[in-house]
Design an enzyme around this catalytic site. Structure first.
Site: not given
Length: 397
Positions: A114, A178
């Site tokens: 991330d 994602d």
């Protein structure tokens, strides 16, 4: 001739009405940005460096924060920078810079995929607004850390480390949709350094995702599990959706946004086509409400009484606005119209919080992780970030 004149008059009236409607929305956006600055000043009094606003539960009146390791840590300073860009507010920029000083240690974090969320939406915006060697060095190190998670056999970046909760054994790697959002950092790194390895990894990841994550209707699985030894797909499942074969709404938004970025960075038409297909799936979905704020899953149990997710709507609006720059005129007009509908909805009292309410967050009614019962009907830091980004993008067009 008379019919022609009537047509011209009708066209003129229609254009005038459209112009007025757009001007009204711009005024609403300007007012919302002013109010957002005030609201984030209020939010800033509730946190200090190392405590990143994560979510607000209105029922319990609880503000949840995280440390810098959490995937959402970049959104708060990123939103502060956007707000200063939109409505000059040097105090918010100062607050952002204080938080960046704490966040910069995550440039060396190799335990997460991330880093795009964490570092590019924070330091990337800082570098864009104030180019400098320190920001550039932090972004480069962040990209170096991110590509340590790349598997050249599966040709994609590992999202989570293997664990029972994500259904991946020691010889497997889970990849979630994602992860498309973290590729923008890698394109920046290649442009800055001149090293194509970052760009190549981003392209490989996007191609692998395009091949394996999407169903024939262009909806996306949330999680694909790969065998690290041969790169083959072993599972197609979900962690945050209603079911393995359902369509988790935010996942569709991540995919849309990610392939818009891919087209921007490569000009490869297959990414534009993919983005258009995903947009069509979202906007034509039979379970999409008229106000275009989707249910948390397009197959959620209990529709039409299922919870909506404002964060998904904000991400979608921002992606559609950029996609309108690249699409053919009929599609482009449709995307602008859809984004305007979303923005109007999100800026209504149903979703946009009054000053000094909602814990200082902007958007109400987000859904974080329904299956795991976290952040349900809550305010989410990333919802605010993409809302402000969408407002800025809409003003530019």
């Amino acid at each position: 001739m008379k019919k022609y004149l009537i047509f011209i008059i009708i066209l003129f009236i229609a254009q005038a009405c459209a112009t007025k409607k757009n001007n009204d929305l711009i005024k609403k956006i300007d007012s919302a940005l002013d109010n957002s600055v005030k609201q984030y000043r209020y939010l800033s009094t509730k946190v200090q460096p190392g405590e990143y606003p994560k979510s607000w539960d209105d029922k319990s009146q609880k503000l949840e924060t995280s440390n810098s390791e959490w995937w959402c840590s970049g959104f708060y300073p990123g939103t502060l920078l956007y707000l200063n860009e939109a409505v000059t507010a040097p105090d918010l920029e100062k607050q952002a810079l204080i938080f960046l000083e704490d966040l910069k240690k995550e440039q060396n974090n190799t335990t997460t995929h991330d880093l795009g969320f964490m570092m590019y939406y924070s330091f990337g915006n800082a570098e864009r607004l104030h180019p400098g060697k320190e920001y550039e060095a932090i972004l480069m190190q962040s990209a170096k850390s991110l590509i340590t998670r790349y598997n050249p056999i599966a040709k994609c970046i590992k999202s989570w480390d293997s664990a029972p909760w994500n259904h991946a054994s020691a010889d497997e790697m889970p990849v979630i949709i994602d992860n498309m959002m973290n590729l923008e950092l890698l394109f920046w790194a290649s442009r800055y350094s001149g090293d194509p390895v970052y760009r190549d990894i981003a392209i490989n990841h996007a191609n692998t995702t395009l091949q394996n994550h999407f169903r024939p209707d262009y909806s996306s699985y949330h999680e694909i599990v790969y065998d690290t030894r041969d790169g083959k797909v072993t599972k197609k499942i979900t962690n945050q959706g209603a079911a393995d074969e359902s369509s988790w709404a935010r996942g569709q938004a991540w995919g849309l946004y990610g392939y818009v970025v891919m087209y921007r960075e490569t000009k490869d038409l297959k990414y534009l086509e993919q983005a258009n297909h995903i947009a069509n799936y979202i906007l034509s979905n039979s379970n999409m409400p008229k106000d275009l704020v989707p249910y948390w899953d397009y197959s959620a149990p209990g529709i039409p009484n299922a919870l909506r997710d404002s964060s998904t709507a904000a991400i979608t609006a921002s992606a559609l606005i950029e996609l309108s720059d690249y699409a053919d005129k009929p599609l482009s007009e449709n995307y602008i119209k859809a984004s305007a509908t979303i923005i109007n909805t999100l800026l209504s009292s149903e979703y946009f919080a009054d000053f000094k309410t909602n814990g200082g967050f902007l958007l109400k009614h987000g859904v974080g992780n329904m299956p795991n019962k976290t952040e349900i009907d809550a305010s989410l830091s990333y919802g605010d970030y993409y809302l402000i980004e969408a407002l800025l993008r809409y003003k530019k067009i």
